[in-house]
Design a protein around this motif. Structure first.
Motif, PDB file in Angstrom:
ATOM      1  N   ALA A  31       4.202  37.246  28.626  1.00  0.00           N
ATOM      2  CA  ALA A  31       5.400  36.661  28.009  1.00  0.00           C
ATOM      3  C   ALA A  31       6.570  36.867  28.943  1.00  0.00           C
ATOM      4  O   ALA A  31       6.551  37.741  29.815  1.00  0.00           O
ATOM      5  N   GLY A  32       7.591  36.080  28.735  1.00  0.00           N
ATOM      6  CA  GLY A  32       8.802  36.220  29.532  1.00  0.00           C
ATOM      7  C   GLY A  32       9.707  37.304  28.962  1.00  0.00           C
ATOM      8  O   GLY A  32       9.438  37.888  27.909  1.00  0.00           O
ATOM      9  N   ILE A  33      10.808  37.534  29.631  1.00  0.00           N
ATOM     10  CA  ILE A  33      11.749  38.573  29.233  1.00  0.00           C
ATOM     11  C   ILE A  33      12.633  38.114  28.071  1.00  0.00           C
ATOM     12  O   ILE A  33      13.265  38.940  27.403  1.00  0.00           O
ATOM     13  N   LEU A  34      12.657  36.816  27.792  1.00  0.00           N
ATOM     14  CA  LEU A  34      13.527  36.320  26.726  1.00  0.00           C
ATOM     15  C   LEU A  34      13.076  36.761  25.336  1.00  0.00           C
ATOM     16  O   LEU A  34      13.916  36.994  24.468  1.00  0.00           O
ATOM     17  N   TRP A  35      11.786  36.839  25.092  1.00  0.00           N
ATOM     18  CA  TRP A  35      11.316  37.257  23.759  1.00  0.00           C
ATOM     19  C   TRP A  35      11.766  38.669  23.409  1.00  0.00           C
ATOM     20  O   TRP A  35      12.354  38.872  22.339  1.00  0.00           O
ATOM     21  N   PRO A  36      11.521  39.659  24.245  1.00  0.00           N
ATOM     22  CA  PRO A  36      12.018  40.991  23.886  1.00  0.00           C
ATOM     23  C   PRO A  36      13.540  41.048  23.804  1.00  0.00           C
ATOM     24  O   PRO A  36      14.100  41.732  22.953  1.00  0.00           O
ATOM     25  N   ALA A  37      14.228  40.297  24.669  1.00  0.00           N
ATOM     26  CA  ALA A  37      15.688  40.300  24.640  1.00  0.00           C
ATOM     27  C   ALA A  37      16.215  39.697  23.339  1.00  0.00           C
ATOM     28  O   ALA A  37      17.143  40.233  22.726  1.00  0.00           O
ATOM     29  N   ALA A  38      15.622  38.591  22.919  1.00  0.00           N
ATOM     30  CA  ALA A  38      16.065  37.950  21.680  1.00  0.00           C
ATOM     31  C   ALA A  38      15.811  38.846  20.468  1.00  0.00           C
ATOM     32  O   ALA A  38      16.655  38.959  19.576  1.00  0.00           O
ATOM     33  N   LEU A  39      14.655  39.490  20.443  1.00  0.00           N
ATOM     34  CA  LEU A  39      14.353  40.369  19.308  1.00  0.00           C
ATOM     35  C   LEU A  39      15.234  41.613  19.302  1.00  0.00           C
ATOM     36  O   LEU A  39      15.660  42.071  18.235  1.00  0.00           O
ATOM     37  N   LEU A  40      15.545  42.140  20.458  1.00  0.00           N
ATOM     38  CA  LEU A  40      16.467  43.270  20.510  1.00  0.00           C
ATOM     39  C   LEU A  40      17.872  42.814  20.124  1.00  0.00           C
ATOM     40  O   LEU A  40      18.599  43.547  19.449  1.00  0.00           O
ATOM     41  N   LEU A  60      12.053  48.023  30.831  1.00  0.00           N
ATOM     42  CA  LEU A  60      11.219  46.816  30.890  1.00  0.00           C
ATOM     43  C   LEU A  60      11.746  45.861  31.957  1.00  0.00           C
ATOM     44  O   LEU A  60      10.977  45.331  32.756  1.00  0.00           O
ATOM     45  N   TRP A  61      13.057  45.643  31.965  1.00  0.00           N
ATOM     46  CA  TRP A  61      13.631  44.749  32.962  1.00  0.00           C
ATOM     47  C   TRP A  61      13.364  45.282  34.371  1.00  0.00           C
ATOM     48  O   TRP A  61      13.050  44.520  35.276  1.00  0.00           O
ATOM     49  N   TRP A  62      13.489  46.578  34.563  1.00  0.00           N
ATOM     50  CA  TRP A  62      13.241  47.168  35.880  1.00  0.00           C
ATOM     51  C   TRP A  62      11.799  46.918  36.325  1.00  0.00           C
ATOM     52  O   TRP A  62      11.534  46.666  37.493  1.00  0.00           O
ATOM     53  N   ARG A  63      10.888  46.954  35.363  1.00  0.00           N
ATOM     54  CA  ARG A  63       9.471  46.757  35.683  1.00  0.00           C
ATOM     55  C   ARG A  63       9.172  45.308  36.074  1.00  0.00           C
ATOM     56  O   ARG A  63       8.345  45.058  36.950  1.00  0.00           O
ATOM     57  N   VAL A  64       9.826  44.366  35.435  1.00  0.00           N
ATOM     58  CA  VAL A  64       9.489  42.947  35.647  1.00  0.00           C
ATOM     59  C   VAL A  64      10.553  42.197  36.444  1.00  0.00           C
ATOM     60  O   VAL A  64      10.488  40.979  36.548  1.00  0.00           O
ATOM     61  N   ARG A  65      11.508  42.894  37.022  1.00  0.00           N
ATOM     62  CA  ARG A  65      12.650  42.248  37.678  1.00  0.00           C
ATOM     63  C   ARG A  65      12.239  41.322  38.822  1.00  0.00           C
ATOM     64  O   ARG A  65      12.932  40.354  39.110  1.00  0.00           O
ATOM     65  N   ASP A  66      11.121  41.577  39.485  1.00  0.00           N
ATOM     66  CA  ASP A  66      10.701  40.750  40.618  1.00  0.00           C
ATOM     67  C   ASP A  66      10.182  39.388  40.191  1.00  0.00           C
ATOM     68  O   ASP A  66      10.237  38.445  40.975  1.00  0.00           O
ATOM     69  N   ARG A  67       9.678  39.277  38.971  1.00  0.00           N
ATOM     70  CA  ARG A  67       9.131  37.996  38.535  1.00  0.00           C
ATOM     71  C   ARG A  67       9.993  37.278  37.496  1.00  0.00           C
ATOM     72  O   ARG A  67       9.576  36.293  36.906  1.00  0.00           O
ATOM     73  N   VAL A  68      11.218  37.779  37.283  1.00  0.00           N
ATOM     74  CA  VAL A  68      12.133  37.129  36.337  1.00  0.00           C
ATOM     75  C   VAL A  68      13.135  36.290  37.122  1.00  0.00           C
ATOM     76  O   VAL A  68      13.879  36.824  37.941  1.00  0.00           O
ATOM     77  N   PRO A  69      13.169  34.975  36.882  1.00  0.00           N
ATOM     78  CA  PRO A  69      14.166  34.135  37.552  1.00  0.00           C
ATOM     79  C   PRO A  69      15.585  34.535  37.115  1.00  0.00           C
ATOM     80  O   PRO A  69      15.780  35.068  36.025  1.00  0.00           O
ATOM     81  N   ALA A  70      16.551  34.263  37.960  1.00  0.00           N
ATOM     82  CA  ALA A  70      17.938  34.657  37.686  1.00  0.00           C
ATOM     83  C   ALA A  70      18.454  34.030  36.394  1.00  0.00           C
ATOM     84  O   ALA A  70      19.142  34.685  35.602  1.00  0.00           O
ATOM     85  N   ARG A  71      18.121  32.777  36.154  1.00  0.00           N
ATOM     86  CA  ARG A  71      18.600  32.097  34.944  1.00  0.00           C
ATOM     87  C   ARG A  71      18.026  32.751  33.693  1.00  0.00           C
ATOM     88  O   ARG A  71      18.716  32.934  32.704  1.00  0.00           O
ATOM     89  N   GLU A  72      16.751  33.104  33.736  1.00  0.00           N
ATOM     90  CA  GLU A  72      16.127  33.764  32.587  1.00  0.00           C
ATOM     91  C   GLU A  72      16.717  35.163  32.372  1.00  0.00           C
ATOM     92  O   GLU A  72      16.921  35.595  31.243  1.00  0.00           O
ATOM     93  N   GLY A  73      17.011  35.860  33.461  1.00  0.00           N
ATOM     94  CA  GLY A  73      17.639  37.171  33.352  1.00  0.00           C
ATOM     95  C   GLY A  73      19.030  37.092  32.747  1.00  0.00           C
ATOM     96  O   GLY A  73      19.420  37.928  31.928  1.00  0.00           O
ATOM     97  N   ALA A  74      19.796  36.068  33.129  1.00  0.00           N
ATOM     98  CA  ALA A  74      21.132  35.879  32.561  1.00  0.00           C
ATOM     99  C   ALA A  74      21.052  35.539  31.081  1.00  0.00           C
ATOM    100  O   ALA A  74      21.849  36.033  30.270  1.00  0.00           O
ATOM    101  N   ALA A  75      20.089  34.717  30.702  1.00  0.00           N
ATOM    102  CA  ALA A  75      19.919  34.377  29.290  1.00  0.00           C
ATOM    103  C   ALA A  75      19.500  35.609  28.486  1.00  0.00           C
ATOM    104  O   ALA A  75      19.949  35.808  27.350  1.00  0.00           O
ATOM    105  N   ALA A  76      18.647  36.445  29.070  1.00  0.00           N
ATOM    106  CA  ALA A  76      18.225  37.671  28.390  1.00  0.00           C
ATOM    107  C   ALA A  76      19.407  38.611  28.200  1.00  0.00           C
ATOM    108  O   ALA A  76      19.564  39.224  27.137  1.00  0.00           O
ATOM    109  N   ALA A  77      20.251  38.717  29.212  1.00  0.00           N
ATOM    110  CA  ALA A  77      21.435  39.566  29.085  1.00  0.00           C
ATOM    111  C   ALA A  77      22.360  39.040  27.989  1.00  0.00           C
ATOM    112  O   ALA A  77      22.914  39.817  27.207  1.00  0.00           O
ATOM    113  N   ALA A  78      22.513  37.728  27.907  1.00  0.00           N
ATOM    114  CA  ALA A  78      23.354  37.139  26.863  1.00  0.00           C
ATOM    115  C   ALA A  78      22.773  37.382  25.476  1.00  0.00           C
ATOM    116  O   ALA A  78      23.515  37.619  24.520  1.00  0.00           O
TER     117      ALA A  78
END
Length: 106
Positions: A31-40, A60-78
């Protein structure tokens, strides 16, 4: 009968359980990083105690940071920052601004 202050943690626990499942799926690459971010983010919107999940999300972000695109990371932060900031602003508003006596929200 109960005459004291009542708090309900049911939604918090449901969102935390979903966050845990989504975080394990994300760490495993399913799964992508957006699902855990949205649930949190939903957990943060339901109760301020959900800030206890922020270190887990950071790990979790530190573990998967290499395979998360910048746009997805920004959306997860939001997904996390917007509910957190809204809850904090709501908690620290004066009582009259939150719908107390004399408030336009009353």
């Amino acid at each position: 009968m109960f005459y004291g202050y009542v708090e309900n943690y049911a939604l918090l626990l449901v969102f935390f359980a979903g966050f845990a499942v989504a975080a394990v799926a994300c760490a495993g690459g399913r799964a992508g990083i957006l699902w855990p971010a949205a649930l949190l983010g939903l957990a943060l919107a339901s109760h301020l105690a959900a800030v206890l999940g922020l270190p887990a999300f950071a790990a979790l972000w530190w573990r998967v940071r290499d395979r998360v695109p910048a746009r997805e990371g920004a959306a997860a932060a939001a997904c996390i920052l917007v509910p957190l900031l809204l809850v904090l602003v709501w908690e620290y508003l004066p009582a009259g601004a939150r719908g107390g006596e004399g408030s336009p929200l009353a």
